[in-house]
Design a protein around this motif. Structure first.
Motif, short mmCIF file in Angstrom:
data_model
loop_
_atom_site.label_atom_id
_atom_site.label_comp_id
_atom_site.label_asym_id
_atom_site.label_seq_id
_atom_site.Cartn_x
_atom_site.Cartn_y
_atom_site.Cartn_z
N GLY A 55 0.81 -1.21 0.00
CA GLY A 55 0.00 0.00 0.00
C GLY A 55 0.85 1.25 0.00
N ALA A 90 2.40 1.94 -3.40
CA ALA A 90 1.42 2.56 -4.31
C ALA A 90 1.23 4.03 -3.96
N GLY A 91 1.14 4.33 -2.67
CA GLY A 91 0.98 5.72 -2.25
C GLY A 91 2.19 6.57 -2.60
N LEU A 101 -1.12 2.98 2.09
CA LEU A 101 -1.48 3.83 0.95
C LEU A 101 -1.67 5.28 1.36
#
Length: 411
Positions: A270, A273-274, A322
């Motif tokens: 996560g 992706a963030g 994220l």
């Protein structure tokens, strides 16, 4: 905040930056393996010491001496070249952790020796971390600063929360926790080989026009100073999660070291992706974004506490990663955008220290807290207290927008 002119690809065309980022990535993978290995190693050595307190002591040890040195740089007038500090960190860390690894695999490691080794071996940890950022951002210049901070965030999230924990869980399950110390020592040596010989014409220390302390410089930028205080408490309230997580995984989720590694890996997926989205966030209002991150993260430990299912826990932790990942690169870019070259080292080191010193304090509190409330109770308390920080953060960061220099005021 000024829009960044250079993207990730353009920044990576500079071999000095690309090499330093590669070394940073590989070094952080070894450190990420320790996130899983050291709690497991500690639980095998704790003896009569309560488990939560033993984990808290071991997790806090690397921050003590490193905080003292970093404060001397950030608050005082100690000035050492970033490259010198980074080399010292790599050499000391590799030598000390290799010795700890030998003791661990030979069965001669004790809890006091482990804590003392981590204490000494990480003396330059904070100063070295700041130096990596200073060397990379100074080589990229103002146009590439946001992208470099974003790439450092990608490194951190991928290495510390994806590759490191997953590999650490596998290594602990197949060989033993002590071998992770060798990997971290090797990572430090690789980073040493990647340190550029010269930082270039835009070295963060080439402008020696100021001898002010980092705090005095920050006082001229009130919003940045208040944000540092907010980040301190944000990190402080997070740290009990790290103490609770190994006990939560083994108790509530009934999983072992591999489960802990996978859970950290989910956070990393996560967060990766963030972090990858950071460059797309540079045109958003930065202050509201930072406040929103605090509120969204606070929900994560509360959600973890109310589930006993590993799959759900993985999803919750991934979402937490994220929303949290953009916080550090955005905060550093906000900070550095208002600094002259001669102000970078002391302010960035002070900022890193202020944000990181919350870790040993939070861990010191986390041990007795988790021992008293249990792992799920500690998770809930961490989340609730972070939610209570939200209105304080909003007032501190969003209020009185006109303060500070023009760059900070527009960010």
């Amino acid at each position: 905040m000024t829009t960044t002119a250079l993207g990730y690809r353009e920044v990576l065309r500079d071999r000095r930056i690309a090499g330093l980022l590669l070394g940073d990535l590989l070094a952080n993978i070894g450190t990420g393996m320790l996130l899983v290995a050291m709690p497991v190693q500690t639980l095998s050595l704790h003896g009569d010491v309560p488990k939560a307190i033993a984990i808290g002591v071991v997790e806090a040890a690397p921050f003590v001496l490193s905080t003292v040195l970093a404060l001397a740089i950030g608050l005082g007038r100690v000035r050492l070249r970033p490259r010198t500090l980074l080399v010292a960190d790599c050499v000391l860390r590799s030598a000390t952790f290799a010795v700890l690894g030998v003791l661990a695999v030979s069965g001669r490691l004790t809890l006091p020796v482990l804590a003392a080794g981590l204490l000494f071996g990480a003396t330059f940890r904070l100063a070295g971390s700041s130096s990596r950022r200073l060397l990379a951002t100074s080589a990229a210049g103002e146009a590439g600063r946001f992208s470099v901070n974003g790439l450092l965030g990608l490194n951190t999230t991928f290495a510390l929360y994806i590759a490191g924990p997953v590999l650490g869980g596998v290594l602990v399950a197949t060989a033993g926790a002590g071998y992770a110390l060798f990997v971290d020592a090797a990572g430090a040596l690789i980073l040493l080989a990647c340190v550029p010989r010269e930082a270039g014409d835009r070295d963060a220390l080439r402008d020696e026009g100021t001898h002010e302390s980092g705090w005095r410089i920050l006082r001229r930028r009130p919003v940045a100073a208040r944000l540092l205080v907010v980040e301190f408490f944000f990190n402080f309230l997070y740290m009990p999660v790290e103490v609770a997580l190994p006990l939560y995984v083994s108790g509530t989720l009934h999983a072992g070291a591999s489960g802990l590694g996978v859970l950290w890996g989910a956070l990393g997926v996560g967060a990766f992706a963030g972090a990858a989205l950071v460059s797309r966030l540079r045109n958003l209002p930065q202050r509201p974004l930072l406040v929103a991150i605090i509120g969204l993260w606070a929900l994560c430990p509360i959600a973890l506490a109310v589930t006993g299912d590993l799959t759900v826990a993985l999803l919750v932790f991934a979402l937490g990663g994220l929303v949290y990942a953009p916080f550090t690169p955005v905060a550093y870019s906000f900070l550095q955008s208002g600094l002259a070259p001669g102000e970078q080292q002391q302010v960035v080191t002070l900022w890193t220290t202020g944000a990181t010193v919350a870790a040993p304090l939070g861990l010191a509190l986390g041990g007795p807290l988790i021992e008293l409330t249990g792992s799920t109770g500690g998770l809930v308390l961490s989340g609730v207290l972070t939610l209570l920080l939200l209105p304080i953060a909003a007032r501190a960061v969003l209020g009185r927008v006109h303060e500070g220099n023009p760059t900070c005021a527009s960010a």
